[in-house]
Scaffold this motif. Structure first.
Motif, short mmCIF file in Angstrom:
data_model
loop_
_atom_site.label_atom_id
_atom_site.label_comp_id
_atom_site.label_asym_id
_atom_site.label_seq_id
_atom_site.Cartn_x
_atom_site.Cartn_y
_atom_site.Cartn_z
N GLY A 1 31.67 42.31 48.23
CA GLY A 1 33.10 42.64 48.32
C GLY A 1 33.93 41.73 47.43
N ALA A 2 33.61 40.43 47.44
CA ALA A 2 34.37 39.48 46.61
C ALA A 2 34.13 39.76 45.13
CB ALA A 2 33.94 38.06 46.96
N ALA A 3 32.88 40.10 44.76
CA ALA A 3 32.57 40.41 43.36
C ALA A 3 33.36 41.64 42.91
CB ALA A 3 31.07 40.65 43.21
N TRP A 4 33.42 42.65 43.78
CA TRP A 4 34.18 43.87 43.45
C TRP A 4 35.67 43.54 43.25
CZ3 TRP A 4 38.18 46.47 45.95
CH2 TRP A 4 38.47 47.73 45.45
N LEU A 5 36.21 42.74 44.17
CA LEU A 5 37.63 42.36 44.07
C LEU A 5 37.89 41.58 42.78
CD1 LEU A 5 39.09 41.00 47.46
CD2 LEU A 5 40.10 42.70 45.87
N ALA A 6 36.99 40.62 42.47
CA ALA A 6 37.18 39.80 41.27
C ALA A 6 37.15 40.67 40.02
CB ALA A 6 36.09 38.73 41.20
N LEU A 7 36.22 41.63 39.96
CA LEU A 7 36.13 42.52 38.79
C LEU A 7 37.36 43.42 38.71
CD1 LEU A 7 32.34 43.49 38.90
CD2 LEU A 7 33.49 42.00 37.24
N GLU A 8 37.83 43.91 39.86
CA GLU A 8 39.03 44.75 39.87
C GLU A 8 40.23 43.97 39.35
OE1 GLU A 8 39.98 48.02 40.67
OE2 GLU A 8 37.83 48.13 40.23
N MET A 9 40.35 42.71 39.79
CA MET A 9 41.50 41.90 39.39
C MET A 9 41.44 41.50 37.92
SD MET A 9 41.93 39.47 42.67
CE MET A 9 42.65 40.06 44.19
N LEU A 10 40.22 41.39 37.39
CA LEU A 10 40.08 41.00 35.98
C LEU A 10 39.96 42.21 35.06
CD1 LEU A 10 37.56 38.00 36.37
CD2 LEU A 10 39.98 37.85 35.74
N SER A 11 40.01 43.42 35.63
CA SER A 11 39.77 44.61 34.79
C SER A 11 41.00 44.88 33.92
CB SER A 11 39.45 45.82 35.65
OG SER A 11 40.56 46.17 36.42
N HIS A 12 40.90 44.47 32.69
CA HIS A 12 41.97 44.64 31.69
C HIS A 12 41.27 44.96 30.37
CE1 HIS A 12 44.94 43.40 28.69
NE2 HIS A 12 45.88 43.45 29.62
N PRO A 13 41.85 45.84 29.54
CA PRO A 13 41.15 46.24 28.29
C PRO A 13 40.74 45.05 27.42
CG PRO A 13 43.13 47.56 28.63
CD PRO A 13 43.12 46.53 29.71
N ASP A 14 41.47 43.95 27.52
CA ASP A 14 41.15 42.80 26.65
C ASP A 14 40.26 41.78 27.33
OD1 ASP A 14 44.27 43.53 25.53
OD2 ASP A 14 42.61 43.23 24.09
N VAL A 15 39.83 42.04 28.56
CA VAL A 15 38.92 41.09 29.23
C VAL A 15 37.48 41.43 28.85
CG1 VAL A 15 38.05 40.28 31.44
CG2 VAL A 15 40.49 40.56 31.11
N TRP B 1 45.25 35.52 36.34
CA TRP B 1 43.82 35.81 36.52
C TRP B 1 43.11 34.63 37.20
CZ3 TRP B 1 43.20 37.70 30.78
CH2 TRP B 1 43.61 39.04 30.70
N MET B 2 43.43 33.42 36.73
CA MET B 2 42.76 32.23 37.28
C MET B 2 43.08 32.08 38.76
SD MET B 2 40.76 29.79 36.83
CE MET B 2 40.51 29.59 35.07
N GLY B 3 44.35 32.27 39.12
CA GLY B 3 44.79 32.14 40.52
C GLY B 3 44.11 33.17 41.41
N MET B 4 44.07 34.42 40.95
CA MET B 4 43.45 35.48 41.76
C MET B 4 41.95 35.25 41.90
SD MET B 4 45.34 39.04 40.74
CE MET B 4 44.68 39.14 39.09
N TRP B 5 41.31 34.85 40.78
CA TRP B 5 39.86 34.61 40.81
C TRP B 5 39.53 33.53 41.83
CZ3 TRP B 5 37.11 30.12 39.52
CH2 TRP B 5 35.73 30.27 39.44
#
Ligand code: HEM
Length: 258
Positions: free
Chosen positions: A157-171, A114-118
């Motif tokens: 666009g970056a905000a959408w990508l960041a939310l998509e990449m962090l979208s996990h039930p435990d986030v 998550w940190m790397g993708m963010w």
């Protein structure tokens, strides 16, 4: 929870109980440092945009030549270093949130992913916006509104990508909020050191040489002053969505993975 009853405060009808455990105390120190440095950074950003730019336009060249070499080095020192402290305290805080969510997901390895993708998403967005700023005075015909719309599209666009990449039930909402607000704050920091300070450093030296030795301002001075102004304006407008997401982190739980 350890209790601490400070004898000297018998007079106070309030029980002072400092929280025990490194985690809780680290977080309050991080938040405090983040606040103080963040207020210093944004305070100077708003001073530059709302006061300094219009005031400098009203001064004659001779007065500007006296004021700029005295005022700007001090203001920019506090500006760029408070930006670094704000970012370091915020980033460490964000790491705690990501580590906690990865632990809750029982997959500690998710933290690094998550940190790397963010980081990747927001540095890439900064690079694209850097390109837009560098060509603002040529390809974009010096039109600040066109630049503003393009920067808004890239940031969304970056905000959408960041939310998509962090979208996990435990986030959690706080991690998703800072995933966007902290990302915008990261681009603001890179704009300060990557563009504003590099331009201003030259402009201050040229203004000083012009005022003291009569050395003519180089032809590229106007271009650099415009680039520094446009970048500072972008940071000024970035500060509003950034602060919104800082506030939603703990006070408005509107983000959750589907
Ligand atoms: C100009 C830049 C920034 C300013 C002025 C700023 C300001 C703030 C403020 C006022 C809060 C407190 C919110 C509250 O308690 O209600 C906050 C919280 C926070 N900020 Fe920032 N921030 C900035 C940049 C960043 C960056 C770049 C990051 C991370 C990379 C970050 C991470 C955090 C975190 C994790 C919190 C705690 C959220 C919470 O649980 O309340 N901030 N920030």
């Amino acid at each position: 929870m350890a209790t601490a009853f400070l004898p000297g405060l018998f007079l106070l009808d309030v029980h002072i109980t400092f929280l025990s455990g490194a985690g809780a105390n680290e977080q309050i120190v991080l938040r405090w440092v983040h606040f103080v440095a963040g207020i210093t950074w944004l305070g100077l950003l708003y001073f530059f945009n709302l006061v300094n730019v219009p005031a400098m336009k009203e001064l004659d060249a001779a007065t500007r030549g006296k004021v700029v070499p005295v005022l700007m080095p001090k203001a920019l020192w506090w500006f760029r270093w408070s930006a670094v402290v704000t970012w370091l305290a915020g980033f460490r805080y964000f790491m705690i949130y990501l580590q906690t969510d990865a632990a809750n997901a029982h997959e500690p390895a998710l933290f690094g992913k998550w940190m790397g993708m963010w980081f990747g998403v927001w540095v890439l967005a900064f690079v694209v916006i850097y390109g837009l700023l560098m060509m603002a005075q040529t390809a974009l015909k010096n039109n600040g509104y066109v630049l503003g719309v393009l920067v808004a599209v890239v940031t969304t666009g970056a905000a959408w990508l960041a939310l998509e990449m962090l979208s996990h039930p435990d986030v959690s909402n706080r991690t998703l909020s800072i995933g966007v607000g902290g990302g915008i704050g990261t681009m603001m920091l890179l704009n300060v050191w990557g563009l504003i300070w590099r331009c201003q450093k030259k402009l201050i030296a040229w203004t000083k040489a012009n005022a003291e030795q009569g050395t003519p301002m180089p032809p590229e001075a106007t271009k650099l002053a415009r680039l520094a102004f446009l970048t500072s304006r972008v940071n000024f407008y970035f500060s509003f969505p950034m602060l919104f997401f800082m506030a939603t982190a703990s006070h408005y739980a509107f983000l959750a993975a589907k």
